[in-house]
Design a protein around this motif. Structure first.
Motif, PDB file in Angstrom:
ATOM      1  N   UNK A  10       0.848  -1.207   0.000  1.00 23.38           N
ATOM      2  CA  UNK A  10       0.000   0.000   0.000  1.00 23.38           C
ATOM      3  C   UNK A  10       0.878   1.251   0.000  1.00 23.38           C
ATOM      4  N   UNK A  11       1.873   1.257   0.876  1.00 28.02           N
ATOM      5  CA  UNK A  11       2.770   2.409   0.983  1.00 28.02           C
ATOM      6  C   UNK A  11       3.486   2.664  -0.341  1.00 28.02           C
ATOM      7  N   UNK A  12       3.929   1.597  -1.002  1.00 24.38           N
ATOM      8  CA  UNK A  12       4.612   1.759  -2.292  1.00 24.38           C
ATOM      9  C   UNK A  12       3.657   2.306  -3.343  1.00 24.38           C
ATOM     10  N   UNK A  13       2.417   1.854  -3.338  1.00 25.74           N
ATOM     11  CA  UNK A  13       1.431   2.362  -4.294  1.00 25.74           C
ATOM     12  C   UNK A  13       1.230   3.861  -4.128  1.00 25.74           C
ATOM     13  N   UNK A  14       1.119   4.304  -2.885  1.00 28.03           N
ATOM     14  CA  UNK A  14       0.942   5.739  -2.606  1.00 28.03           C
ATOM     15  C   UNK A  14       2.195   6.505  -3.012  1.00 28.03           C
ATOM     16  N   UNK A  15       3.357   5.981  -2.665  1.00 32.55           N
ATOM     17  CA  UNK A  15       4.623   6.633  -3.032  1.00 32.55           C
ATOM     18  C   UNK A  15       4.729   6.797  -4.538  1.00 32.55           C
ATOM     19  N   UNK A  16       4.470   5.727  -5.273  1.00 31.50           N
ATOM     20  CA  UNK A  16       4.563   5.767  -6.738  1.00 31.50           C
ATOM     21  C   UNK A  16       3.567   6.756  -7.340  1.00 31.50           C
ATOM     22  N   UNK A  17       2.340   6.735  -6.838  1.00 29.25           N
ATOM     23  CA  UNK A  17       1.296   7.615  -7.386  1.00 29.25           C
ATOM     24  C   UNK A  17       1.624   9.085  -7.147  1.00 29.25           C
ATOM     25  N   UNK A  18       2.042   9.413  -5.925  1.00 30.09           N
ATOM     26  CA  UNK A  18       2.360  10.814  -5.628  1.00 30.09           C
ATOM     27  C   UNK A  18       3.606  11.273  -6.379  1.00 30.09           C
ATOM     28  N   UNK A  19       4.569  10.381  -6.539  1.00 26.15           N
ATOM     29  CA  UNK A  19       5.811  10.734  -7.234  1.00 26.15           C
ATOM     30  C   UNK A  19       5.586  11.056  -8.708  1.00 26.15           C
ATOM     31  N   UNK A  20       4.497  10.567  -9.286  1.00 23.22           N
ATOM     32  CA  UNK A  20       4.189  10.834 -10.690  1.00 23.22           C
ATOM     33  C   UNK A  20       3.597  12.222 -10.916  1.00 23.22           C
ATOM     34  N   UNK A  21       3.190  12.893  -9.838  1.00 23.07           N
ATOM     35  CA  UNK A  21       2.631  14.244  -9.974  1.00 23.07           C
ATOM     36  C   UNK A  21       3.778  15.214 -10.245  1.00 23.07           C
ATOM     37  N   UNK A  22       3.638  16.004 -11.301  1.00 20.81           N
ATOM     38  CA  UNK A  22       4.662  16.981 -11.666  1.00 20.81           C
ATOM     39  C   UNK A  22       4.887  17.959 -10.516  1.00 20.81           C
ATOM     40  N   UNK A  23       6.135  18.062 -10.070  1.00 21.88           N
ATOM     41  CA  UNK A  23       6.477  19.002  -9.008  1.00 21.88           C
ATOM     42  C   UNK A  23       6.625  18.366  -7.638  1.00 21.88           C
ATOM     43  N   UNK A  24       6.260  17.085  -7.499  1.00 21.14           N
ATOM     44  CA  UNK A  24       6.363  16.407  -6.199  1.00 21.14           C
ATOM     45  C   UNK A  24       7.562  15.458  -6.223  1.00 21.14           C
ATOM     46  N   UNK A  25       8.326  15.492  -5.122  1.00 17.89           N
ATOM     47  CA  UNK A  25       9.486  14.609  -4.998  1.00 17.89           C
ATOM     48  C   UNK A  25       9.673  14.209  -3.533  1.00 17.89           C
ATOM     49  N   UNK A  26      10.592  13.297  -3.309  1.00 17.57           N
ATOM     50  CA  UNK A  26      10.952  12.850  -1.959  1.00 17.57           C
ATOM     51  C   UNK A  26       9.743  12.424  -1.131  1.00 17.57           C
ATOM     52  N   UNK A  27       8.918  11.567  -1.705  1.00 14.54           N
ATOM     53  CA  UNK A  27       7.721  11.078  -1.015  1.00 14.54           C
ATOM     54  C   UNK A  27       8.134  10.009  -0.003  1.00 14.54           C
ATOM     55  N   UNK A  28       7.651  10.161   1.237  1.00 15.99           N
ATOM     56  CA  UNK A  28       7.895   9.181   2.291  1.00 15.99           C
ATOM     57  C   UNK A  28       6.550   8.859   2.934  1.00 15.99           C
ATOM     58  N   UNK A  29       6.180   7.571   2.923  1.00 14.34           N
ATOM     59  CA  UNK A  29       4.907   7.142   3.490  1.00 14.34           C
ATOM     60  C   UNK A  29       5.153   6.513   4.860  1.00 14.34           C
ATOM     61  N   UNK A  30       4.355   6.912   5.841  1.00  9.69           N
ATOM     62  CA  UNK A  30       4.428   6.361   7.193  1.00  9.69           C
ATOM     63  C   UNK A  30       3.131   5.607   7.463  1.00  9.69           C
ATOM     64  N   UNK A  31       3.203   4.262   7.430  1.00  7.38           N
ATOM     65  CA  UNK A  31       2.007   3.438   7.647  1.00  7.38           C
ATOM     66  C   UNK A  31       1.409   3.660   9.026  1.00  7.38           C
ATOM     67  N   UNK A  32       2.263   3.757  10.037  1.00  7.16           N
ATOM     68  CA  UNK A  32       1.793   3.908  11.416  1.00  7.16           C
ATOM     69  C   UNK A  32       1.030   5.216  11.621  1.00  7.16           C
ATOM     70  N   UNK A  33       1.541   6.285  11.042  1.00  7.32           N
ATOM     71  CA  UNK A  33       0.902   7.603  11.187  1.00  7.32           C
ATOM     72  C   UNK A  33      -0.179   7.841  10.140  1.00  7.32           C
ATOM     73  N   UNK A  34      -0.303   6.914   9.182  1.00  9.17           N
ATOM     74  CA  UNK A  34      -1.303   7.007   8.111  1.00  9.17           C
ATOM     75  C   UNK A  34      -1.183   8.313   7.325  1.00  9.17           C
ATOM     76  N   UNK A  35       0.052   8.597   6.873  1.00  5.16           N
ATOM     77  CA  UNK A  35       0.263   9.823   6.106  1.00  5.16           C
ATOM     78  C   UNK A  35       1.445   9.663   5.164  1.00  5.16           C
TER      79      UNK A  35
END
Length: 68
Positions: free
Chosen positions: A14-39
Motif C-alpha cells: 500500500x505504501x509503495x502504491x501511494x509513493x509511486x502515485x504521488x511521485x508521478x505528480x509533476x512538481x512532487x518529490x521525496x515522497x515518504x509514506x508512514x504506515x503507522x501515522x497514516x500519512x
C-alpha cells in the motif's frame, strides 16, 4: 515538507502504491509514506493543488485526508 493523510493503507505494498502515485505528480518529490501515522510527506518544487493530490490517492483506492 508537506503532509497528506492517507487512510486505508495496511502494508508496505500500500505504501509503495501511494509513493509511486504521488511521485508521478509533476512538481512532487521525496515522497515518504508512514504506515503507522497514516500519512505521506513530500516536497513540492511548485504549488501543487491539494485537490489533485486527493484525486490521485482516491484513484488508487485509498481515502485522502487533510493536506497540510
Amino acid at each position: 515538507m508537506k503532509t497528506v493523510e492517507v487512510n486505508g493503507m495496511s502494508c508496505q505494498h500500500c505504501a509503495k502504491s501511494v509513493t509511486d502515485a504521488l511521485s508521478k505528480i509533476d512538481g512532487i518529490s521525496n515522497v515518504v509514506v508512514d504506515l503507522e501515522k497514516k500519512c505521506a510527506t513530500y516536497e513540492d518544487s511548485k504549488d501543487v493543488d491539494s485537490e489533485e493530490i486527493r484525486k490521485v490517492i482516491s484513484k488508487i483506492g485509498f481515502e485522502p485526508g487533510k493536506v497540510s
